[in-house]
Scaffold this active site. Structure first.
Site, PDB file in Angstrom:
ATOM      1  N   GLY A 266       0.815  -1.204   0.000  1.00  0.00           N
ATOM      2  CA  GLY A 266       0.000   0.000   0.000  1.00  0.00           C
ATOM      3  C   GLY A 266       0.841   1.242   0.000  1.00  0.00           C
ATOM      4  O   GLY A 266       0.311   2.346   0.059  1.00  0.00           O
TER       5      GLY A 266
ATOM      6  N   PHE B 213      -3.852  -5.656  -4.490  1.00  0.00           N
ATOM      7  CA  PHE B 213      -3.831  -4.804  -5.664  1.00  0.00           C
ATOM      8  C   PHE B 213      -3.301  -3.443  -5.244  1.00  0.00           C
ATOM      9  O   PHE B 213      -3.686  -2.923  -4.194  1.00  0.00           O
ATOM     10  CB  PHE B 213      -5.236  -4.583  -6.244  1.00  0.00           C
ATOM     11  N   GLU B 214      -2.444  -2.861  -6.063  1.00  0.00           N
ATOM     12  CA  GLU B 214      -1.918  -1.509  -5.829  1.00  0.00           C
ATOM     13  C   GLU B 214      -2.289  -0.625  -7.019  1.00  0.00           C
ATOM     14  O   GLU B 214      -1.747  -0.784  -8.111  1.00  0.00           O
ATOM     15  CB  GLU B 214      -0.396  -1.541  -5.688  1.00  0.00           C
ATOM     16  N   THR B 215      -3.218   0.277  -6.819  1.00  0.00           N
ATOM     17  CA  THR B 215      -3.701   1.128  -7.904  1.00  0.00           C
ATOM     18  C   THR B 215      -2.984   2.474  -7.909  1.00  0.00           C
ATOM     19  O   THR B 215      -2.775   3.069  -6.850  1.00  0.00           O
ATOM     20  CB  THR B 215      -5.217   1.359  -7.747  1.00  0.00           C
TER      21      THR B 215
END
Length: 365
Positions: free
Chosen positions: A17, A296-298
């Site tokens: 994150g 998930f890393e957006t």
């Protein structure tokens, strides 16, 4: 905790994150705490009982006294845990979870029915409501309605994604969600985050999403504890393939570092790390239940060009489609058919080693 040879940018990225949005998102189209509550109640009502919405008040409330909201949908034997916005300034992920719940509550399609017959989904759209309200990565510790302060008078803050540890659980949020997780005992988990801007290896294209696992496949930790190397790689490959089919081509593997020094993370203090390790804190998980987990890393800050509402929608849909694909793969059993070695097909920089809690472990350790 970071070795001297790692840049500050790499250090910031060591926590799943990170680097986060640092409170610099376009806020006009984002979900507030109140918006989330209303959306969940609307979804529950329109789903006619398919989506169950509830608070976790029996497990605890936030440091500032807010209720945690969760939703449950599906009747299947395989349990999947989804959590979003453990960092309060990583906001697009909450919308993606709400959109997914809306689909499961309203769609009568055969694919949705099959998933809900095979899975039970436990969704936490906003893990860190206080941080979301303050638009900060961390949360602030409180005592009798007032912020706790250090010797210099500064408020004490906690990164909730580093608080599931034997010497952790400083924040009420952490203990509440840990107790709930220990009761649910999910079979899989996915954690949704934001990261700063970066480019896909070998291109000048800005990465729209990175797929990661906080205990690196083939890293120094998992093979000696819980061998989730294959399943976490299979989960990531399945999502990568699905997103490519949808036209999302700027996907890569999550790494930290810069230049020619790129590292897979292999940290034990993160929430999903604790899930995989089967942490038993205060004997609340005496069977040492564990589950594989990915994150998930957006892409999502405005310091380098900004994100408008159109970009927010694109990135939210990317998370939604990735989640839906992952759930379909688990439900159908197709994930187990993926060759885990295809993890190498997901773009990544040459591996220099592993960033661990105690420093760098070179590749080929």
């Amino acid at each position: 905790m970071f070795s001297a040879g790692v840049s500050s940018a790499a250090a910031a990225g060591t926590v799943p994150g990170g680097p986060s949005t640092n409170g610099e998102m376009n806020l006009s189209s984002l979900v507030t705490y109140e918006d989330m509550i209303k959306a969940l109640k609307d979804i529950e009502q329109t789903s006619q009982g398919k989506v169950e919405v509830f608070t976790l008040d029996e497990y605890g409330k936030s440091e500032q006294g807010r209720s945690f909201y969760a939703a449950k949908v599906g009747t299947g034997p395989v349990k999947v845990w989804i959590q979003a916005q453990i960092h309060g300034d990583e906001k697009l992920t909450t919308r993606a979870v709400l959109d997914l719940l809306k689909t499961f509550g309203s769609s009568g399609g055969k694919d949705i029915k099959a998933m809900l017959n095979n899975l039970t989904i436990y969704a936490v759209p906003m893990y860190n409501p206080d941080g979301s309200m303050m638009n900060t990565r961390t949360t602030m510790l409180y005592d009798n309605g007032e912020p706790k302060r250090n010797d210099s008078g500064k408020p004490l803050t906690v990164d909730l994604n580093r608080d599931w540890a034997t010497a952790g659980f400083k924040a009420k949020e952490s203990l509440a969600f840990y107790k709930y997780w220990a009761d649910v005992k999910p079979d899989y988990a996915v954690d949704l985050h934001h990261q700063g801007f970066k480019t896909v290896y070998g291109t000048n294209e800005s990465t729209s999403m990175s797929l990661g696992v906080s205990l690196a496949p083939d890293g120094p930790t998992l093979p000696n504890v819980k061998d989730y190397n294959d399943v976490t790689r299979q989960m990531q490959v399945y999502v990568y393939d699905a997103l490519k089919q949808y036209g999302y081509t700027h996907i890569d593997r999550y790494q930290v570092g810069d230049g020619d020094k790129r590292y897979e993370i292999d940290i034990k203090g993160g929430v999903v790390s604790a899930m995989m390790l089967g942490l038993n804190y205060n004997n609340l998980n005496p069977t040492h239940h564990s589950n594989p987990a990915i994150f998930f890393e957006t892409k999502g800050n405005t310091r380098e060009g900004g994100l408008g509402q159109k970009s927010n929608g694109y990135l939210t849909k990317q998370n939604y489609l990735g989640l839906k694909a992952l759930l379909e793969g688990i439900s159908s059993g197709k994930i187990a058919q993926v060759n885990p070695d295809r993890w190498g097909d997901i773009p990544a920089y040459p591996l220099a080693g592993y960033q661990t809690d105690s420093g760098i472990v070179p590749a080929g350790y």
